[in-house]
Design a protein around this motif. Structure first.
Motif, PDB file in Angstrom:
ATOM      1  N   SER A   1       0.827  -1.211   0.000  1.00 55.59           N
ATOM      2  CA  SER A   1       0.000   0.000   0.000  1.00 55.59           C
ATOM      3  C   SER A   1       0.858   1.257   0.000  1.00 55.59           C
ATOM      4  O   SER A   1       0.542   2.241  -0.675  1.00 55.59           O
ATOM      5  CB  SER A   1      -0.937   0.002   1.208  1.00 55.59           C
ATOM      6  OG  SER A   1      -1.907  -1.012   1.091  1.00 55.59           O
ATOM      7  N   TRP A   2       1.943   1.230   0.776  1.00 56.94           N
ATOM      8  CA  TRP A   2       2.848   2.380   0.772  1.00 56.94           C
ATOM      9  C   TRP A   2       3.460   2.593  -0.609  1.00 56.94           C
ATOM     10  O   TRP A   2       3.521   3.727  -1.116  1.00 56.94           O
ATOM     11  CB  TRP A   2       3.962   2.190   1.799  1.00 56.94           C
ATOM     12  CG  TRP A   2       3.553   2.419   3.216  1.00 56.94           C
ATOM     13  CD1 TRP A   2       3.509   1.500   4.231  1.00 56.94           C
ATOM     14  CD2 TRP A   2       3.112   3.651   3.793  1.00 56.94           C
ATOM     15  NE1 TRP A   2       3.075   2.078   5.396  1.00 56.94           N
ATOM     16  CE2 TRP A   2       2.823   3.408   5.158  1.00 56.94           C
ATOM     17  CE3 TRP A   2       2.936   4.938   3.287  1.00 56.94           C
ATOM     18  CZ2 TRP A   2       2.375   4.402   6.021  1.00 56.94           C
ATOM     19  CZ3 TRP A   2       2.482   5.929   4.148  1.00 56.94           C
ATOM     20  CH2 TRP A   2       2.202   5.661   5.484  1.00 56.94           C
TER      21      TRP A   2
ATOM     22  N   ILE B   1       3.016   5.833  -3.262  1.00 56.68           N
ATOM     23  CA  ILE B   1       4.141   6.598  -3.796  1.00 56.68           C
ATOM     24  C   ILE B   1       4.192   6.525  -5.319  1.00 56.68           C
ATOM     25  O   ILE B   1       4.405   7.536  -6.008  1.00 56.68           O
ATOM     26  CB  ILE B   1       5.468   6.092  -3.182  1.00 56.68           C
ATOM     27  CG1 ILE B   1       5.525   6.472  -1.698  1.00 56.68           C
ATOM     28  CG2 ILE B   1       6.668   6.651  -3.925  1.00 56.68           C
ATOM     29  CD1 ILE B   1       6.694   5.868  -0.949  1.00 56.68           C
ATOM     30  N   TRP B   2       3.971   5.334  -5.869  1.00 55.44           N
ATOM     31  CA  TRP B   2       4.103   5.151  -7.316  1.00 55.44           C
ATOM     32  C   TRP B   2       3.036   5.887  -8.117  1.00 55.44           C
ATOM     33  O   TRP B   2       3.232   6.164  -9.299  1.00 55.44           O
ATOM     34  CB  TRP B   2       4.051   3.666  -7.654  1.00 55.44           C
ATOM     35  CG  TRP B   2       5.215   2.883  -7.134  1.00 55.44           C
ATOM     36  CD1 TRP B   2       6.431   3.361  -6.730  1.00 55.44           C
ATOM     37  CD2 TRP B   2       5.282   1.467  -6.950  1.00 55.44           C
ATOM     38  NE1 TRP B   2       7.241   2.339  -6.310  1.00 55.44           N
ATOM     39  CE2 TRP B   2       6.563   1.155  -6.434  1.00 55.44           C
ATOM     40  CE3 TRP B   2       4.381   0.430  -7.172  1.00 55.44           C
ATOM     41  CZ2 TRP B   2       6.971  -0.137  -6.157  1.00 55.44           C
ATOM     42  CZ3 TRP B   2       4.782  -0.865  -6.878  1.00 55.44           C
ATOM     43  CH2 TRP B   2       6.051  -1.150  -6.379  1.00 55.44           C
ATOM     44  N   ASN B   3       1.914   6.162  -7.503  1.00 53.40           N
ATOM     45  CA  ASN B   3       0.835   6.834  -8.231  1.00 53.40           C
ATOM     46  C   ASN B   3       0.881   8.351  -8.074  1.00 53.40           C
ATOM     47  O   ASN B   3      -0.079   9.045  -8.377  1.00 53.40           O
ATOM     48  CB  ASN B   3      -0.524   6.274  -7.804  1.00 53.40           C
ATOM     49  CG  ASN B   3      -0.811   4.942  -8.467  1.00 53.40           C
ATOM     50  OD1 ASN B   3      -1.090   4.875  -9.655  1.00 53.40           O
ATOM     51  ND2 ASN B   3      -0.708   3.859  -7.704  1.00 53.40           N
ATOM     52  N   LYS B   4       2.038   8.848  -7.617  1.00 52.67           N
ATOM     53  CA  LYS B   4       2.309  10.276  -7.600  1.00 52.67           C
ATOM     54  C   LYS B   4       3.530  10.538  -8.477  1.00 52.67           C
ATOM     55  O   LYS B   4       4.263   9.621  -8.851  1.00 52.67           O
ATOM     56  CB  LYS B   4       2.619  10.759  -6.179  1.00 52.67           C
ATOM     57  CG  LYS B   4       1.524  10.502  -5.161  1.00 52.67           C
ATOM     58  CD  LYS B   4       1.812  11.257  -3.873  1.00 52.67           C
ATOM     59  CE  LYS B   4       3.132  10.867  -3.267  1.00 52.67           C
ATOM     60  NZ  LYS B   4       3.470  11.673  -2.079  1.00 52.67           N
ATOM     61  N   THR B   5       3.741  11.796  -8.803  1.00 49.31           N
ATOM     62  CA  THR B   5       4.968  12.159  -9.509  1.00 49.31           C
ATOM     63  C   THR B   5       6.165  11.816  -8.631  1.00 49.31           C
ATOM     64  O   THR B   5       6.148  12.058  -7.421  1.00 49.31           O
ATOM     65  CB  THR B   5       4.980  13.666  -9.825  1.00 49.31           C
ATOM     66  OG1 THR B   5       3.843  13.974 -10.627  1.00 49.31           O
ATOM     67  CG2 THR B   5       6.246  14.053 -10.574  1.00 49.31           C
ATOM     68  N   ALA B   6       7.195  11.243  -9.223  1.00 48.55           N
ATOM     69  CA  ALA B   6       8.377  10.852  -8.455  1.00 48.55           C
ATOM     70  C   ALA B   6       8.948  12.061  -7.720  1.00 48.55           C
ATOM     71  O   ALA B   6       9.157  13.126  -8.298  1.00 48.55           O
ATOM     72  CB  ALA B   6       9.423  10.244  -9.381  1.00 48.55           C
ATOM     73  N   ALA B   7       9.220  11.884  -6.408  1.00 49.74           N
ATOM     74  CA  ALA B   7       9.689  12.992  -5.588  1.00 49.74           C
ATOM     75  C   ALA B   7      11.122  12.804  -5.097  1.00 49.74           C
ATOM     76  O   ALA B   7      11.673  13.695  -4.459  1.00 49.74           O
ATOM     77  CB  ALA B   7       8.758  13.173  -4.380  1.00 49.74           C
TER      78      ALA B   7
END
Length: 453
Positions: free
Chosen positions: A96-97, A101-107
């Motif tokens: 889930s974590w 993270i993967w479904n956001k723009t890479a930070a």
């Protein structure tokens, strides 16, 4: 008095230098303190720094630290901080974590490469070479690269494995699954029950150096020619995954390669226009393959390794359900995760990409379609195995689910592993390379794939 003044200046200078050292310490190093230091005070300082300087790039550092950390008290503190800063309550559900993270723009920033290299160096010192100084040498998101649970070649490839004749292969039953290939008349079968324990073989078949890669997680066996533009690549199992698909590595440069793409994706070989050619693999039963190819050779049980090579033992629990061991960013629910598809692509000619449901093809023993204006026909035999040929404008009306097909003009054709051959004129229609895969893994690697079901 003068000496006291000098001493004060020296002490002040030392404090300034110490302060500068703290400032100069990179953020990712505070996360690594939880692994490198046994001093609880240092770990408390690290926790305070992370808490007070939190930014979005810390999310992946915190998740991966949490995944590997062993100290329960530190684990609880990091999890509490992660949940508070993200306003997410996933607990220790790492999938889930990662999905969050993967479904956001890479930070993440460039220091994440150093963090990843150092963190995984504790597992296998060879891992650091995959990531050190690679920030300009990656075509995939680094935060999607996950450790698969083994060291480099911890799942040992079979290199130049011993082959035996079909008659000698008394350990196989007719309904056992094999992966069949034929190269320049050299016909071979690789039983799933053996290959699932090794996930790769390297050998010279029909005079051609090859690597057969079996990603058990995504149900894919692909056979690559390992000589490209005069360079021979010696491939192995990296120990890492990208979107639940195993990443290979080459021994010379330690670059990481995407198994489904046949391309280096992290490391010195990135950007050098390298893409390996792949061959057709037939997923069938031993009985059907042996019937078609009595001259076939087959893997011996004498692999040099001690494993339980009985049918269905390796990955038994994984194959028994539709659940994933390692998740992907998004699940495409047009098919079940592990429903088999046949992959058709011509990467040297077109970006077009087809995934055809094997279940659908079993209902249509003759299926005609096109890719990049090339007509092809898929014939599905009694075992459910698919063979694909470039059939030009020829239409086929009948197929005996074995080795013979009939076109609309009443002409008969023989199905071979190299070509579809007219029984009278000996005209040959070339084989189109194809292989099976689980839907979820293939779609994750090729999000824009066209599905036919």
């Amino acid at each position: 008095m003068k000496n006291i003044l000098i001493l004060c200046i020296v002490l002040f200078s030392i404090k300034e230098i110490s302060a500068q050292k703290v400032v100069q310490k990179e953020a990712y190093e505070y996360f690594l303190d939880f692994f490198s230091s046994s001093d609880p005070n240092i770990r408390n300082i690290a926790h305070s720094y992370i808490k007070n300087n939190w930014n979005e790039s810390f999310e992946i550092l915190a998740v991966e630290t949490l995944y590997f950390i062993k100290n329960p008290k530190d684990s609880i503190k990091i999890l509490a901080l992660l949940q508070k800063k993200t306003d997410k309550n996933y607990g220790y559900n790492y999938n889930s974590w990662y999905e969050y993270i993967w479904n956001k723009t890479a930070a993440y920033n460039s220091n994440y490469y150093k963090f990843k290299a150092t963190l995984h160096h504790y597992i296998d010192y060879k891992f650091s070479r995959y990531f050190l100084n690679r920030e300009q040498q990656s075509t995939i998101r680094l935060d999607e690269v996950r450790w698969g649970g083994v060291v480099q070649d911890g799942i040992p490839p079979l290199r130049n494995p011993q082959m035996i004749t079909a008659k000698q292969a008394t350990y196989l039953k007719d309904d056992h699954i094999v992966f069949g290939i034929a190269v320049n008349g050299d016909v071979r079968a690789y039983p799933k029950r053996i290959l699932a324990w090794h996930e790769m073989f390297t050998d010279t078949v029909g005079g051609i150096p090859l690597a057969g890669v079996y990603c058990t997680l995504c149900g894919t066996v692909i056979v690559y020619k390992t000589n490209k533009d005069g360079v021979q690549y010696e491939l192995g199992t990296s120990g890492f995954l990208y979107r639940s698909n195993k990443l290979m590595y080459d021994k010379e440069t330690q670059s990481l390669w995407n198994t489904l793409w046949g391309k280096p994706v992290i490391g010195p070989l990135v950007g050098k226009n390298i893409e390996l050619e792949y061959l057709s693999v037939v997923t069938t039963t031993w009985g059907e393959w042996k019937k078609r190819h009595p001259e076939t050779s087959v893997l011996s049980l004498q692999t040099g390794h001690q494993r339980d090579y009985n049918e269905g033992v390796a990955y038994k629990d994984y194959f028994a359900t539709d659940n994933l061991m390692f998740n992907i960013p998004k699940n495409d629910k047009r098919l079940k995760n592990k429903q088999q598809i046949l992959a058709i692509r011509l990467p040297d000619q077109t970006e077009e990409n087809l995934a055809i449901s094997s279940k659908y093809l079993r209902r249509k023993r003759i299926f005609k379609h096109k890719i990049d204006n090339h007509n092809f026909t898929i014939f599905t035999d009694k075992s459910g195995a698919h063979r694909v040929y470039f059939t030009e404008d020829i239409e086929f009306s009948d197929y005996d689910k074995g080795v013979e097909a009939t076109d609309n003009n009443g002409n008969t054709w023989q199905l071979t592993e190299d070509a579809l051959i007219h029984t009278t004129t000996k005209q040959k229609l070339a084989r189109c390379p194809a292989y099976n895969a689980f839907w979820f893994g293939y779609q994750a690697a090729f999000p824009n794939v066209t599905l036919i079901k």
